[in-house]
Design an enzyme around this catalytic site. Structure first.
Site, short mmCIF file in Angstrom:
data_model
loop_
_atom_site.label_atom_id
_atom_site.label_comp_id
_atom_site.label_asym_id
_atom_site.label_seq_id
_atom_site.Cartn_x
_atom_site.Cartn_y
_atom_site.Cartn_z
N ASP A 43 94.27 70.20 33.37
CA ASP A 43 95.45 69.67 32.66
C ASP A 43 95.71 68.27 33.18
O ASP A 43 95.64 68.00 34.38
CB ASP A 43 96.66 70.58 32.89
CG ASP A 43 97.76 70.29 31.89
OD1 ASP A 43 98.11 71.22 31.12
OD2 ASP A 43 98.29 69.16 31.87
N ALA B 16 90.84 66.49 30.41
CA ALA B 16 89.84 67.53 30.12
C ALA B 16 88.56 66.91 29.57
O ALA B 16 87.45 67.34 29.91
CB ALA B 16 90.41 68.54 29.12
N ASP C 94 93.90 74.74 24.91
CA ASP C 94 95.33 75.09 24.86
C ASP C 94 96.14 73.79 24.97
O ASP C 94 96.76 73.50 25.99
CB ASP C 94 95.63 76.03 26.04
CG ASP C 94 97.06 76.52 26.01
OD1 ASP C 94 97.71 76.40 24.95
OD2 ASP C 94 97.52 77.01 27.06
#
Lengths: 306, 306, 306, 306
Positions: C107, C140, C157
């Site tokens: 993240d 990411a 996500d």
């Protein structure tokens, strides 16, 4: 607008929304819903039953109007009664007057007083610690009816008259008669009168003025814009003395009294002789409404903000 | 609040919502988004780029302030220039003065004028039909720069200074110099100054006052609460004559002039000698800000409402 | 509505307001504005740049959709990569699968991860403490490009693709090629696809599906209503194996896999074989849009939610 | 959001705001407040007592769900009764079925029917002119109680059950008994059931299902997301025949019936065999709630949306 906001319904068809960054308190007390929030436009605010009572950025305007004209127009105010006043800013302003020896504040809602002490330190600024201050948790009406103490000044620092709220009986002819009986000779009462703008003065402002004039020989009213109230706000001083004339005190007289009784004029941010000399001048439309008003607010015939 | 409403963003962190019953017009013109809506709290309203310009219920306050103090303080106003003024209410008030022989109104947005003629009949009240009125669709700045006509009075009835809008150059030192050059001897200019309340006066009000004072020998300012603007609003009169003193005209002088030049005082709802005698008295906090202000608005250094 | 609320602008012309009782966090991190608020309709919520990401009351729907269909349709998922996932609920669901040995979560926003750990304990439920979990603060895309590690499952996500946000490059053909290169044989990727309702599916849902299908031999999509998102939400599984067919796994097959790999079926609240057997059936209007879609999202031709 | 919007309070603590460009109608009829507005996100909308009933952009989803599954699962529907249905879209869908010979629509509010005819031409699309249609202004309950006519299909196209509204008695056991008595052998009733999402299904959806099951031998329910309702919506078909099984009709069976009874499948935008085959599959949390529900709605024990 997006993100966290506080929405206040000013009326059924008008609301205002202020960005907020924190909710410090949100709870229904025995008497009312109490919110303390940190707003972006107005700083820290107290709201009761959803209505903004006091904002960090402009509460000085309301409280200087509520306290200084009446205290300076009295020859020697030693004792002051406050009906309501839980947040403590009215106390703070009263204590600036060197002549004041005793202040009795009667507020019905202990939780509101406690929440204010905790979160509104900017507002009360330590006033609750002053030895001249006596805080009583009770209904102001009941306390005055059962008391024998008399005061030089009575200050009504209440929520607006709204149906089914604790303050609804504190704008009536009977209550004003009770207050009059508890004033020393030459004493005077001030009340905030609710909205008093060119489109809102006939909700309750003119009727409160008229109701006071059925009890007291002299009543003088003015209005002041309070930005966070999104309107102008009314104030009325009712005196037991028919020669009382706060409206015509001169600019220099006010400035001299501030100097003598308070000291450094910089203690006040909004009020001085200059603004005093203009603030009782009302626009035609409101003077006309005051003259034509004939409603008397009684316990059997209450009047509420819609 | 529920149902149809109009939301106006007063700032990034403060908005107001008014219940509406009808949308008469909603369209982007060449210059701005124009809405005419029927609101519950304010009656029929004109909004430009989302900001309320004029409400049926209280536009009289704004327009009586904009027109009568300046016209009554001039010895004999015959010719009047209006910058902006599309909705027609300023025209309506000017035409009440018997001395006025010619009014030139220059508004940049023909669609706004046409929409106002069609939907705001309460506001202009037929003023556009008066033979003294000359409406020109143009940029006020360009027109004044290219014209040789001179006027007794110039009235700036513009949208607030907001980035990237037609009025942004009409609050600058250079524009005021242009205006001064187009005034007859003894002539005066008035502009609305934007928000002027205790928490908003330092956005543009004090800076416009100061900018005017770099061009004109005498500038006098006041403020008036306009409920539908949710604030007090500033006005400044700048005179070519350094002995000009509208602020100190007496109550009786104003009432006599109204009687002589307008006739029936009931023609006016808000303004008369009484309110005039108080309205130039400003609270300490704003007087202090006016004294300390040193920003000059220039074309290279524009100032906008945030 | 009155009192404290959170306003989320779903689009330029549609917003939702939820009553709140507390603001736990409100701050702009290096990448985005982070709010954690206690709402009345949805419980505790995380919002990024003003958009609700996860609500206590219904996040289980989103996270069960994001995790279980892809993990159960893989023969033996041991290693999982999560792009984004800061709040920890995706971790929580993945860890229910006994086969999983290693989860790498990347993240970009450390503050978001820290705020989630502190305030969203209901959401992550301690997942961050599990020894199988490896949290890396990085982009990411950059991390995958520079890594040589391969995974059985990649779970995207992420925030929706919105202009000028960290996730805008993580819905592109190039990024999906990078992901494919980091999948073990038989591996699969799932991404949330943004709004996928009958009136919103053509914003990005169908284009993401189509972009995936330019990279992977098999892509299958579905949608599920998430009440706090005020729409149905899209999910797409892209497999490296052209015989992959999650959409046609039978109800009993799913229930058996849940029993074998997770254990007690009551661990899941929304998902089981029954709902699986219907959820890939889309209404005509959306099937038609998927067939007709031909937009490919590339770094030079990004696509955003309006 | 700014400018004109329509605010709908979904609950005490959740509201949605849609930009609008026009208010066509805003008036309280004898029974309810009726608004017709042009919204930006949803096109032209009808709202009753502030709640959106039908939007131009997605009403087809609601009405295809309400009409086609029940008509196609009946062997030969010739006569249809509609309770409510004022806007005319339900009529429009029913008339697509060639077998239908007579439709009786009983709506209590003539003003709502008239307003719909005038402003919602997109919705009814001329259905009111069809000779098979018979519109009666009356209370559906009273009319059915006093009638002897029987129908193949009864469609409950009503406002949600809300306290003190005309439809509050039309979700009760007694009313369903009346309906059952007015159905021909093999006949079936469908009702919309209110919100049926993962967080809202226990307001009224499960209780209506259960109440129906105390009267009819077979009740089958499903839900569908309606974007403008900001939730999924429930539908229940109750049949007089215990072997009735709409939920298990196959995809090909539905498509064939559409072809035979309606003709061109493009007449329908949302519904066909494919979506039918998945739509009765509910998530675990809702199946569980349906199983555990034991509330029966009676005239003495009404149930309302909060």
């Amino acid at each position: 607008m997006e993100g966290p906001v506080f929405i206040e319904n000013i009326s059924n068809s008008f609301s205002v929304s202020s960005g907020i960054t924190q909710v410090y308190h949100t709870r229904r007390s025995k008497f009312q819903t109490i919110h303390v929030v940190e707003t972006i436009p107005w700083g820290r605010c107290l709201l009761l039953d959803g209505h903004l009572q006091s904002s960090e950025r402009d509460e000085f305007v309301y409280h200087e109007n509520l306290v200084h004209p009446i205290l300076l127009s009295h020859p020697n105010p030693k004792t002051v009664f406050i009906g309501g006043g839980g947040e403590g800013s009215t106390l703070r302003e009263i204590l600036k007057h060197k002549s004041v020896e005793r202040v009795v504040m009667v507020d019905i809602d202990e939780e509101c007083v406690d929440v204010s002490k905790k979160f509104l330190t900017h507002h009360h600024n330590g006033a609750y610690e002053d030895p001249r201050v006596h805080v009583i948790i009770d209904d102001a009406k009941a306390w005055l009816e059962n008391s024998e103490e008399k005061f030089d000044i009575i200050i009504q620092d209440l929520c607006d008259p709204v149906d089914d709220t604790p303050s609804q009986l504190l704008y009536t002819q009977k209550y004003y008669q009770t207050c009059k009986a508890r004033l020393n000779p030459g004493g005077a009462l001030i009340t905030q009168d609710g909205p008093a703008g060119v489109t809102s003065h006939n909700m309750v402002f003119t009727a409160i003025h008229h109701t006071l004039s059925t009890v007291f020989p002299k009543v003088q009213s003015w209005k002041t814009a309070i930005p966070s109230y999104v309107d102008e706000w009314g104030f009325s001083i009712a005196s037991t003395d028919d020669k009382y004339d706060v409206a015509n005190m001169s600019s220099s007289q006010i400035d001299q009294l501030i100097s003598e009784r308070i000291g450094n004029p910089d203690t006040l941010k909004w009020y001085d002789g200059e603004i005093h000399s203009g603030m009782f001048k009302l626009p035609k439309v409101i003077r006309k409404a005051l003259q034509e008003e004939n409603r008397v607010i009684t316990e059997d015939n209450l009047l509420f903000i819609p």
